[in-house]
Design an enzyme around this catalytic site. Structure first.
Site, PDB file in Angstrom:
ATOM      1  N   ASP A 160       0.006   4.213  17.542  1.00 39.72           N
ATOM      2  CA  ASP A 160       0.558   2.862  17.667  1.00 39.72           C
ATOM      3  C   ASP A 160      -0.341   2.011  18.555  1.00 39.72           C
ATOM      4  O   ASP A 160      -1.043   2.540  19.426  1.00 39.72           O
ATOM      5  CB  ASP A 160       1.947   2.913  18.338  1.00 39.72           C
ATOM      6  CG  ASP A 160       3.054   3.307  17.373  1.00 39.72           C
ATOM      7  OD1 ASP A 160       2.817   3.390  16.161  1.00 39.72           O
ATOM      8  OD2 ASP A 160       4.185   3.518  17.861  1.00 39.72           O
ATOM      9  N   GLN A 178      -3.072  -5.536  15.347  1.00 37.90           N
ATOM     10  CA  GLN A 178      -2.058  -6.596  15.528  1.00 37.90           C
ATOM     11  C   GLN A 178      -2.664  -7.959  15.198  1.00 37.90           C
ATOM     12  O   GLN A 178      -3.633  -8.376  15.827  1.00 37.90           O
ATOM     13  CB  GLN A 178      -1.587  -6.602  16.984  1.00 37.90           C
ATOM     14  CG  GLN A 178      -0.928  -5.297  17.418  1.00 37.90           C
ATOM     15  CD  GLN A 178      -1.053  -5.062  18.912  1.00 37.90           C
ATOM     16  OE1 GLN A 178      -2.097  -5.333  19.510  1.00 37.90           O
ATOM     17  NE2 GLN A 178      -0.007  -4.548  19.533  1.00 37.90           N
ATOM     18  N   ARG A 237      -2.478   0.555   9.857  1.00 35.96           N
ATOM     19  CA  ARG A 237      -1.222  -0.190   9.756  1.00 35.96           C
ATOM     20  C   ARG A 237      -1.484  -1.589  10.321  1.00 35.96           C
ATOM     21  O   ARG A 237      -2.022  -1.719  11.412  1.00 35.96           O
ATOM     22  CB  ARG A 237      -0.140   0.502  10.589  1.00 35.96           C
ATOM     23  CG  ARG A 237       1.199  -0.220  10.553  1.00 35.96           C
ATOM     24  CD  ARG A 237       2.117   0.213  11.678  1.00 35.96           C
ATOM     25  NE  ARG A 237       2.338   1.635  11.712  1.00 35.96           N
ATOM     26  CZ  ARG A 237       2.723   2.295  12.818  1.00 35.96           C
ATOM     27  NH1 ARG A 237       2.898   1.647  13.954  1.00 35.96           N
ATOM     28  NH2 ARG A 237       2.920   3.583  12.777  1.00 35.96           N
ATOM     29  N   THR A 273       5.661  -4.970   7.781  1.00 35.98           N
ATOM     30  CA  THR A 273       6.314  -6.250   8.060  1.00 35.98           C
ATOM     31  C   THR A 273       7.625  -6.334   7.290  1.00 35.98           C
ATOM     32  O   THR A 273       7.795  -5.664   6.276  1.00 35.98           O
ATOM     33  CB  THR A 273       5.404  -7.432   7.667  1.00 35.98           C
ATOM     34  OG1 THR A 273       6.052  -8.662   8.003  1.00 35.98           O
ATOM     35  CG2 THR A 273       5.076  -7.459   6.174  1.00 35.98           C
TER      36      THR A 273
HETATM   37  P1  FDA Z   1       8.578 -11.745  11.493  1.00 39.50           P
HETATM   38  O1  FDA Z   1       8.896 -11.494  12.917  1.00 39.50           O
HETATM   39  O2  FDA Z   1       7.914 -13.019  11.110  1.00 39.50           O
HETATM   40  O3  FDA Z   1       9.882 -11.555  10.648  1.00 39.50           O
HETATM   41  C1  FDA Z   1       9.912 -11.703   9.239  1.00 39.50           C
HETATM   42  C2  FDA Z   1      11.360 -11.681   8.768  1.00 39.50           C
HETATM   43  O4  FDA Z   1      11.939 -10.418   9.089  1.00 39.50           O
HETATM   44  C3  FDA Z   1      12.217 -12.751   9.462  1.00 39.50           C
HETATM   45  O5  FDA Z   1      13.170 -13.208   8.549  1.00 39.50           O
HETATM   46  C4  FDA Z   1      12.876 -11.962  10.585  1.00 39.50           C
HETATM   47  O6  FDA Z   1      14.109 -12.535  10.955  1.00 39.50           O
HETATM   48  C5  FDA Z   1      13.042 -10.585   9.953  1.00 39.50           C
HETATM   49  N1  FDA Z   1      12.951  -9.593  11.031  1.00 39.50           N
HETATM   50  C6  FDA Z   1      11.867  -9.277  11.754  1.00 39.50           C
HETATM   51  N2  FDA Z   1      12.169  -8.361  12.692  1.00 39.50           N
HETATM   52  C7  FDA Z   1      13.481  -8.130  12.556  1.00 39.50           C
HETATM   53  C8  FDA Z   1      14.384  -7.325  13.256  1.00 39.50           C
HETATM   54  N3  FDA Z   1      14.018  -6.587  14.315  1.00 39.50           N
HETATM   55  N4  FDA Z   1      15.681  -7.331  12.840  1.00 39.50           N
HETATM   56  C9  FDA Z   1      16.086  -8.082  11.799  1.00 39.50           C
HETATM   57  N5  FDA Z   1      15.272  -8.896  11.101  1.00 39.50           N
HETATM   58  C10 FDA Z   1      13.984  -8.916  11.487  1.00 39.50           C
HETATM   59  N6  FDA Z   1       4.022  -3.785  16.865  1.00 39.50           N
HETATM   60  C11 FDA Z   1       3.050  -3.455  17.743  1.00 39.50           C
HETATM   61  O7  FDA Z   1       2.685  -4.270  18.587  1.00 39.50           O
HETATM   62  N7  FDA Z   1       2.469  -2.215  17.687  1.00 39.50           N
HETATM   63  C12 FDA Z   1       2.815  -1.295  16.743  1.00 39.50           C
HETATM   64  O8  FDA Z   1       2.241  -0.194  16.729  1.00 39.50           O
HETATM   65  C13 FDA Z   1       3.838  -1.636  15.814  1.00 39.50           C
HETATM   66  N8  FDA Z   1       4.237  -0.764  14.861  1.00 39.50           N
HETATM   67  C14 FDA Z   1       5.119  -1.183  13.874  1.00 39.50           C
HETATM   68  C15 FDA Z   1       5.416  -0.339  12.804  1.00 39.50           C
HETATM   69  C16 FDA Z   1       6.218  -0.797  11.765  1.00 39.50           C
HETATM   70  C17 FDA Z   1       6.526   0.108  10.612  1.00 39.50           C
HETATM   71  C18 FDA Z   1       6.729  -2.136  11.796  1.00 39.50           C
HETATM   72  C19 FDA Z   1       7.555  -2.675  10.676  1.00 39.50           C
HETATM   73  C20 FDA Z   1       6.469  -2.941  12.868  1.00 39.50           C
HETATM   74  C21 FDA Z   1       5.680  -2.485  13.927  1.00 39.50           C
HETATM   75  N9  FDA Z   1       5.405  -3.294  15.021  1.00 39.50           N
HETATM   76  C22 FDA Z   1       4.426  -2.914  15.910  1.00 39.50           C
HETATM   77  C23 FDA Z   1       6.218  -4.523  15.265  1.00 39.50           C
HETATM   78  C24 FDA Z   1       5.557  -5.765  14.702  1.00 39.50           C
HETATM   79  O9  FDA Z   1       4.448  -6.100  15.481  1.00 39.50           O
HETATM   80  C25 FDA Z   1       6.538  -6.956  14.678  1.00 39.50           C
HETATM   81  O10 FDA Z   1       6.970  -7.217  15.985  1.00 39.50           O
HETATM   82  C26 FDA Z   1       7.741  -6.738  13.807  1.00 39.50           C
HETATM   83  O11 FDA Z   1       7.408  -6.065  12.632  1.00 39.50           O
HETATM   84  C27 FDA Z   1       8.392  -8.080  13.425  1.00 39.50           C
HETATM   85  O12 FDA Z   1       7.503  -8.846  12.705  1.00 39.50           O
HETATM   86  P2  FDA Z   1       7.544  -9.055  11.116  1.00 39.50           P
HETATM   87  O13 FDA Z   1       6.211  -8.685  10.595  1.00 39.50           O
HETATM   88  O14 FDA Z   1       8.654  -8.317  10.497  1.00 39.50           O
HETATM   89  O15 FDA Z   1       7.644 -10.608  10.912  1.00 39.50           O
END
Ligand code: FDA
Length: 310
Positions: A135, A166, A187, A229
């Site tokens: 990660d 990231q 990732r 995402t």
């Molecule tokens: P964004 O935040 O723009 O959200 C897109 C849509 O999804 C929106 O409609 C939002 O409301 C919905 N959504 C997002 N998160 C939600 C939640 N928690 N609950 C409900 N709805 C939600 N980060 C990092 O810094 N280091 C890492 O190693 C990882 N590893 C990782 C693995 C995996 C499998 C995932 C999915 C995510 C990570 N992350 C991470 C976290 C990542 O950086 C990020 O903070 C989250 O994925 C939220 O961003 P989105 O890409 O979903 O988009």
């Protein structure tokens, strides 16, 4: 900008000890929405449940910024125990680790303890045909994490170790280019930590645009991409990009967090896409839980309602 302000506010409040104590005292019931359980067995049960929907799993033992070298090594032992348990349950283990949890930044016997312990974990995962993703944490750790990834990739091969980039960091597109010689399994995430404007885009639109560029560049380079995402518009665009460029469905996968957008996870799997859920488990769930709350006000409302019901 509003997203950034919201995230900053939540992470600042969540970092206060009094808030942490209050949430820890009453919050486990709410955390269960995002955390599979406290033991490897509960996590393994979640893997079996997801499999019924054609969704693969990524196991993550929770624990961050663990202090003493002995605790870090114990934490690595616990991850290895989980690998053994998964293998015994007929699962090819796919796990994620945070190098800070296993000793990154602490020198023991002349070597960084994070590297020593990651090596032990990956060695065991490899014995079982498994995979370990390193990660990505807050920005001061990026250089060391990428350097250690390169070392471990050299020792174990890209089938058994990958890492994370990231899109909110200005540096990341250069970092991706710099890894191309490894054809790495990466990732791509937007980034979950509270970062200053000196290192990270403050505007969500820029983070999203960089995200797309990173995924497309990694696909174009012929590398396996984990599109991590919940952003439906990005997911749609990646599907279209893959179609338009003849990139097959087994050259990438969508990854989402356990308990979030299960409908979307199931729909993508049913449409023949590879989908993997990130399944956190363990007693140290509070920092992980705080970051999920910081991601969207909907989750904060969920917690507030839960606490009021108390
Ligand atoms: P964004 O935040 O723009 O959200 C897109 C849509 O999804 C929106 O409609 C939002 O409301 C919905 N959504 C997002 N998160 C939600 C939640 N928690 N609950 C409900 N709805 C939600 N980060 C990092 O810094 N280091 C890492 O190693 C990882 N590893 C990782 C693995 C995996 C499998 C995932 C999915 C995510 C990570 N992350 C991470 C976290 C990542 O950086 C990020 O903070 C989250 O994925 C939220 O961003 P989105 O890409 O979903 O988009």
């Amino acid at each position: 900008m509003i997203d950034q302000m919201y995230r900053k506010a939540v992470l600042t409040v969540a970092g206060q000890k009094a808030i942490e104590n209050a949430v820890r005292a009453r919050g486990w019931g709410m955390a269960q929405r995002f955390v599979a359980g406290e033991t490897p067995q509960t996590a393994i049960q979640a893997v079996h449940d997801l499999k019924k929907d054609g969704i693969m799993a990524n196991l993550d033992l929770l624990g961050e910024f663990i202090e003493s070298p002995a605790q870090c090594t114990q934490f690595a032992d616990n991850v290895i125990t989980m690998l053994d348990a998964a293998h015994a349950a007929g699962i090819t283990p796919y796990v994620s680790i945070k190098l800070s949890s296993v000793g990154q930044g602490k020198t023991v016997d002349g070597e960084d303890l994070g590297l020593t312990n990651a090596r032990r974990i990956i060695r065991r995962a490899k014995e079982y045909g498994g995979f370990v993703c390193l990660d990505m944490e807050d920005h001061p750790r990026v250089d060391q994490t990428l350097a250690q990834f390169r070392t471990l990739h050299g020792e174990f091969g890209g089938q058994h170790v990958g890492t994370v980039l990231q899109s909110y960091l200005y540096r990341t597109e250069k970092d991706r280019d710099g890894l191309d010689d490894l054809s790495p399994n990466l990732r791509i995430v937007k980034g979950a930590y509270l970062e200053p404007e000196t290192v990270a885009y403050p505007q969500k639109a820029d983070v999203d645009a960089a995200y797309r560029r990173l995924v497309y560049a990694h696909m174009q380079a012929g590398n396996y991409v984990n599109v991590a995402t919940h952003d439906e518009s990005i997911i749609h665009d990646v599907q279209m990009y893959a179609l338009a460029h003849g990139i097959s469905k087994d050259a990438f996968e969508f990854q989402m967090l356990y308990g979030i957008r299960r409908d979307l996870q199931r729909n993508l799997a049913a449409a023949g896409y590879r989908v993997r859920a990130y399944i956190p488990y363990g007693r140290d769930w509070y920092p992980y839980f705080s970051r999920r709350i910081a991601e969207t006000p909907r989750n904060a409302m969920f917690v507030i309602r839960g606490m009021l019901k108390g």
